[in-house]
Motif scaffolding. Structure first.
Motif, PDB file in Angstrom:
ATOM      1  N   LEU A  84       0.824  -1.207   0.000  1.00  0.00           N
ATOM      2  CA  LEU A  84       0.000   0.000   0.000  1.00  0.00           C
ATOM      3  C   LEU A  84       0.861   1.261   0.000  1.00  0.00           C
ATOM      4  O   LEU A  84       0.530   2.250  -0.660  1.00  0.00           O
ATOM      5  CB  LEU A  84      -0.926  -0.007   1.220  1.00  0.00           C
ATOM      6  N   GLU A  85       1.962   1.205   0.756  1.00  0.00           N
ATOM      7  CA  GLU A  85       2.870   2.357   0.787  1.00  0.00           C
ATOM      8  C   GLU A  85       3.490   2.598  -0.575  1.00  0.00           C
ATOM      9  O   GLU A  85       3.637   3.749  -1.011  1.00  0.00           O
ATOM     10  CB  GLU A  85       3.965   2.113   1.834  1.00  0.00           C
ATOM     11  N   ASN A  86       3.854   1.507  -1.274  1.00  0.00           N
ATOM     12  CA  ASN A  86       4.406   1.635  -2.627  1.00  0.00           C
ATOM     13  C   ASN A  86       3.374   2.192  -3.597  1.00  0.00           C
ATOM     14  O   ASN A  86       3.705   2.996  -4.475  1.00  0.00           O
ATOM     15  CB  ASN A  86       4.918   0.285  -3.135  1.00  0.00           C
ATOM     16  N   ASP A  87       2.121   1.757  -3.444  1.00  0.00           N
ATOM     17  CA  ASP A  87       1.046   2.280  -4.294  1.00  0.00           C
ATOM     18  C   ASP A  87       0.881   3.780  -4.073  1.00  0.00           C
ATOM     19  O   ASP A  87       0.652   4.542  -5.027  1.00  0.00           O
ATOM     20  CB  ASP A  87      -0.276   1.564  -3.983  1.00  0.00           C
ATOM     21  N   GLU A  88       0.995   4.210  -2.827  1.00  0.00           N
ATOM     22  CA  GLU A  88       0.879   5.631  -2.503  1.00  0.00           C
ATOM     23  C   GLU A  88       2.043   6.414  -3.110  1.00  0.00           C
ATOM     24  O   GLU A  88       1.859   7.529  -3.625  1.00  0.00           O
ATOM     25  CB  GLU A  88       0.849   5.815  -0.979  1.00  0.00           C
ATOM     26  N   LYS A  89       3.237   5.827  -3.067  1.00  0.00           N
ATOM     27  CA  LYS A  89       4.408   6.489  -3.661  1.00  0.00           C
ATOM     28  C   LYS A  89       4.249   6.618  -5.172  1.00  0.00           C
ATOM     29  O   LYS A  89       4.621   7.642  -5.758  1.00  0.00           O
ATOM     30  CB  LYS A  89       5.671   5.692  -3.329  1.00  0.00           C
ATOM     31  N   ARG A  90       3.703   5.574  -5.797  1.00  0.00           N
ATOM     32  CA  ARG A  90       3.479   5.635  -7.247  1.00  0.00           C
ATOM     33  C   ARG A  90       2.464   6.723  -7.587  1.00  0.00           C
ATOM     34  O   ARG A  90       2.604   7.430  -8.584  1.00  0.00           O
ATOM     35  CB  ARG A  90       2.990   4.271  -7.750  1.00  0.00           C
ATOM     36  N   LYS A  91       1.448   6.835  -6.742  1.00  0.00           N
ATOM     37  CA  LYS A  91       0.444   7.876  -6.945  1.00  0.00           C
ATOM     38  C   LYS A  91       1.088   9.260  -6.868  1.00  0.00           C
ATOM     39  O   LYS A  91       0.804  10.151  -7.675  1.00  0.00           O
ATOM     40  CB  LYS A  91      -0.655   7.744  -5.887  1.00  0.00           C
ATOM     41  N   GLU A  92       1.976   9.448  -5.878  1.00  0.00           N
ATOM     42  CA  GLU A  92       2.664  10.731  -5.717  1.00  0.00           C
ATOM     43  C   GLU A  92       3.538  11.041  -6.928  1.00  0.00           C
ATOM     44  O   GLU A  92       3.606  12.197  -7.384  1.00  0.00           O
ATOM     45  CB  GLU A  92       3.526  10.695  -4.454  1.00  0.00           C
ATOM     46  N   LEU A  93       4.202  10.007  -7.469  1.00  0.00           N
ATOM     47  CA  LEU A  93       5.037  10.206  -8.650  1.00  0.00           C
ATOM     48  C   LEU A  93       4.205  10.585  -9.871  1.00  0.00           C
ATOM     49  O   LEU A  93       4.605  11.437 -10.675  1.00  0.00           O
ATOM     50  CB  LEU A  93       5.850   8.942  -8.938  1.00  0.00           C
ATOM     51  N   LEU A  94       3.054   9.947 -10.010  1.00  0.00           N
ATOM     52  CA  LEU A  94       2.154  10.293 -11.118  1.00  0.00           C
ATOM     53  C   LEU A  94       1.687  11.738 -11.012  1.00  0.00           C
ATOM     54  O   LEU A  94       1.586  12.453 -12.018  1.00  0.00           O
ATOM     55  CB  LEU A  94       0.948   9.345 -11.131  1.00  0.00           C
ATOM     56  N   GLU A  95       1.447  12.172  -9.784  1.00  0.00           N
ATOM     57  CA  GLU A  95       1.016  13.558  -9.575  1.00  0.00           C
ATOM     58  C   GLU A  95       2.137  14.531  -9.928  1.00  0.00           C
ATOM     59  O   GLU A  95       1.885  15.622 -10.465  1.00  0.00           O
ATOM     60  CB  GLU A  95       0.574  13.748  -8.126  1.00  0.00           C
ATOM     61  N   LEU A  96       3.394  14.143  -9.648  1.00  0.00           N
ATOM     62  CA  LEU A  96       4.539  14.981 -10.021  1.00  0.00           C
ATOM     63  C   LEU A  96       4.630  15.142 -11.535  1.00  0.00           C
ATOM     64  O   LEU A  96       4.903  16.226 -12.049  1.00  0.00           O
ATOM     65  CB  LEU A  96       5.838  14.367  -9.492  1.00  0.00           C
ATOM     66  N   ILE A  97       4.397  14.019 -12.237  1.00  0.00           N
ATOM     67  CA  ILE A  97       4.452  14.049 -13.710  1.00  0.00           C
ATOM     68  C   ILE A  97       3.334  14.921 -14.263  1.00  0.00           C
ATOM     69  O   ILE A  97       3.546  15.716 -15.193  1.00  0.00           O
ATOM     70  CB  ILE A  97       4.346  12.613 -14.278  1.00  0.00           C
ATOM     71  N   ILE A  98       2.141  14.795 -13.680  1.00  0.00           N
ATOM     72  CA  ILE A  98       0.993  15.599 -14.126  1.00  0.00           C
ATOM     73  C   ILE A  98       1.275  17.091 -13.943  1.00  0.00           C
ATOM     74  O   ILE A  98       0.898  17.922 -14.768  1.00  0.00           O
ATOM     75  CB  ILE A  98      -0.287  15.190 -13.357  1.00  0.00           C
ATOM     76  N   ARG A  99       1.979  17.419 -12.835  1.00  0.00           N
ATOM     77  CA  ARG A  99       2.274  18.822 -12.551  1.00  0.00           C
ATOM     78  C   ARG A  99       3.437  19.350 -13.393  1.00  0.00           C
ATOM     79  O   ARG A  99       3.786  20.530 -13.313  1.00  0.00           O
ATOM     80  CB  ARG A  99       2.617  19.003 -11.067  1.00  0.00           C
ATOM     81  N   GLY A 100       4.070  18.439 -14.174  1.00  0.00           N
ATOM     82  CA  GLY A 100       5.150  18.857 -15.057  1.00  0.00           C
ATOM     83  C   GLY A 100       6.512  18.897 -14.415  1.00  0.00           C
ATOM     84  O   GLY A 100       7.411  19.620 -14.872  1.00  0.00           O
ATOM     85  N   GLU A 101       6.716  18.102 -13.358  1.00  0.00           N
ATOM     86  CA  GLU A 101       8.009  18.055 -12.682  1.00  0.00           C
ATOM     87  C   GLU A 101       9.066  17.498 -13.627  1.00  0.00           C
ATOM     88  O   GLU A 101       8.779  16.706 -14.514  1.00  0.00           O
ATOM     89  CB  GLU A 101       7.900  17.170 -11.439  1.00  0.00           C
ATOM     90  N   GLY A 102      10.322  17.941 -13.474  1.00  0.00           N
ATOM     91  CA  GLY A 102      11.406  17.509 -14.359  1.00  0.00           C
ATOM     92  C   GLY A 102      11.643  16.012 -14.302  1.00  0.00           C
ATOM     93  O   GLY A 102      11.502  15.383 -13.257  1.00  0.00           O
ATOM     94  N   GLN A 103      12.037  15.440 -15.441  1.00  0.00           N
ATOM     95  CA  GLN A 103      12.238  13.996 -15.544  1.00  0.00           C
ATOM     96  C   GLN A 103      13.342  13.486 -14.620  1.00  0.00           C
ATOM     97  O   GLN A 103      13.230  12.406 -14.034  1.00  0.00           O
ATOM     98  CB  GLN A 103      12.569  13.613 -16.990  1.00  0.00           C
ATOM     99  N   GLU A 104      14.426  14.242 -14.472  1.00  0.00           N
ATOM    100  CA  GLU A 104      15.540  13.806 -13.631  1.00  0.00           C
ATOM    101  C   GLU A 104      15.101  13.642 -12.180  1.00  0.00           C
ATOM    102  O   GLU A 104      15.472  12.678 -11.507  1.00  0.00           O
ATOM    103  CB  GLU A 104      16.709  14.799 -13.730  1.00  0.00           C
TER     104      GLU A 104
END
Length: 285
Positions: A84-104
């Motif tokens: 569940l913690e990993n799923d939450e981390k993946r969700k946070e990463l997806l949100e970073l991508i949606i917000r346009g965070e840098g790839q690096e």
């Protein structure tokens, strides 16, 4: 208790109860007239199973919990919590991508998350589809552990070795067959054998006695005309030849032993177990 009574107490369907029986979680007494008599222990097990399934715990993890010597429920729940913690981390990463965070920056976050993944999760992501399924299903009990730092080099070599193999050719029908679950009997047998590997190593003779009927059925099936002419039989024949042609056992197995400590321990004991198994087959035949 009869089945209708235990259904009322657990709110489980008849099919669900039959499924858990097939998995060996329950062992009701069968009377001469065919009715099943469920004990209080069976009821307690079903109540636990029902609760854990509601919490999203997999049947395989429930099996490990119920079959463990110390009934280590805490370890099963910790694994679920980790998932569940990993799923939450993946969700946070997806949100970073949606917000346009840098790839690096995103890649750095992914690298930290990957360090906590199991070997199986990393391999499944690297080789999705039927290829990965055929190569990793039998090793899953040993790939549920995280990858250690000293195993990283061997793991990368293993991935590189697989990635540079010539394509493993299957027809569209065969690929679909593998993706959709393969032969029910054979996949059930593979799952059972894989889960019992560690138990087998602990006491080979006892395991073979307890599973004598299953072993005979599986051996008979593997050499039957039905299996040889089945899609799954053809796939396995192709896979064995593919592995031999590419020296899989000479190249891949030593690498697996380096990055999976549990498999290395199993392999050492397997040599002795194989000798005992061959002797057992000679006696029973």
């Amino acid at each position: 208790m009869l089945r209708n009574e235990i259904q009322m107490k657990t709110a489980l369907t008849r099919k669900a109860i039959e499924y858990y029986e097939d998995k060996g979680l329950l062992k009701p007494i069968k009377s001469e007239n065919g009715y099943r008599d469920y004990s209080e222990k069976d009821l307690d097990i079903l109540m636990k199973v029902s609760i854990l399934r509601e919490l999203g715990v997999s049947v395989s993890d429930i099996e490990k919990y119920l079959s463990s010597a110390d009934n280590s429920l805490a370890s099963v729940l910790r694994k679920k919590q980790h998932q569940l913690e990993n799923d939450e981390k993946r969700k946070e990463l997806l949100e970073l991508i949606i917000r346009g965070e840098g790839q690096e920056y995103v890649k750095e976050k992914i690298a930290l998350m990957e360090a906590e993944e199991s070997i199986y999760e990393r391999l499944e992501r690297a080789f999705p589809g039927f290829f990965g399924h055929l190569f990793f299903a039998a090793y899953k009990p040993f790939f549920d552990e995280p990858l250690s730092e000293d195993g990283e080099g061997a793991f990368k070599k293993y991935v590189s070795y697989l990635d540079n193999l010539a394509p493993f050719e299957l027809s569209e029908e065969e690929q679909k067959f593998v993706d959709e679950a393969s032969s029910p009997f054979d996949m059930y047998a593979l799952e059972k054998i894989s889960k019992d590997k560690v138990k087998l190593i602990g006491n080979v003779e006892e395991w073979m006695k307890e599973n004598k009927t299953f072993i005979m059925q599986y051996e008979t099936y593997k050499y039957s005309e039905q299996y040889q002419n089945s899609i799954w039989g053809h796939i396995q024949e192709k896979l064995q030849k593919y592995m031999q042609d590419n020296n899989y056992y000479e190249i891949a197995i030593p690498l697996i032993r380096k990055f999976s400590k549990s498999y290395d321990e199993y392999y050492e004991k397997l040599l002795e177990a194989n000798e005992q198994f061959l002797k057992y087959k000679e006696i029973t035949n």
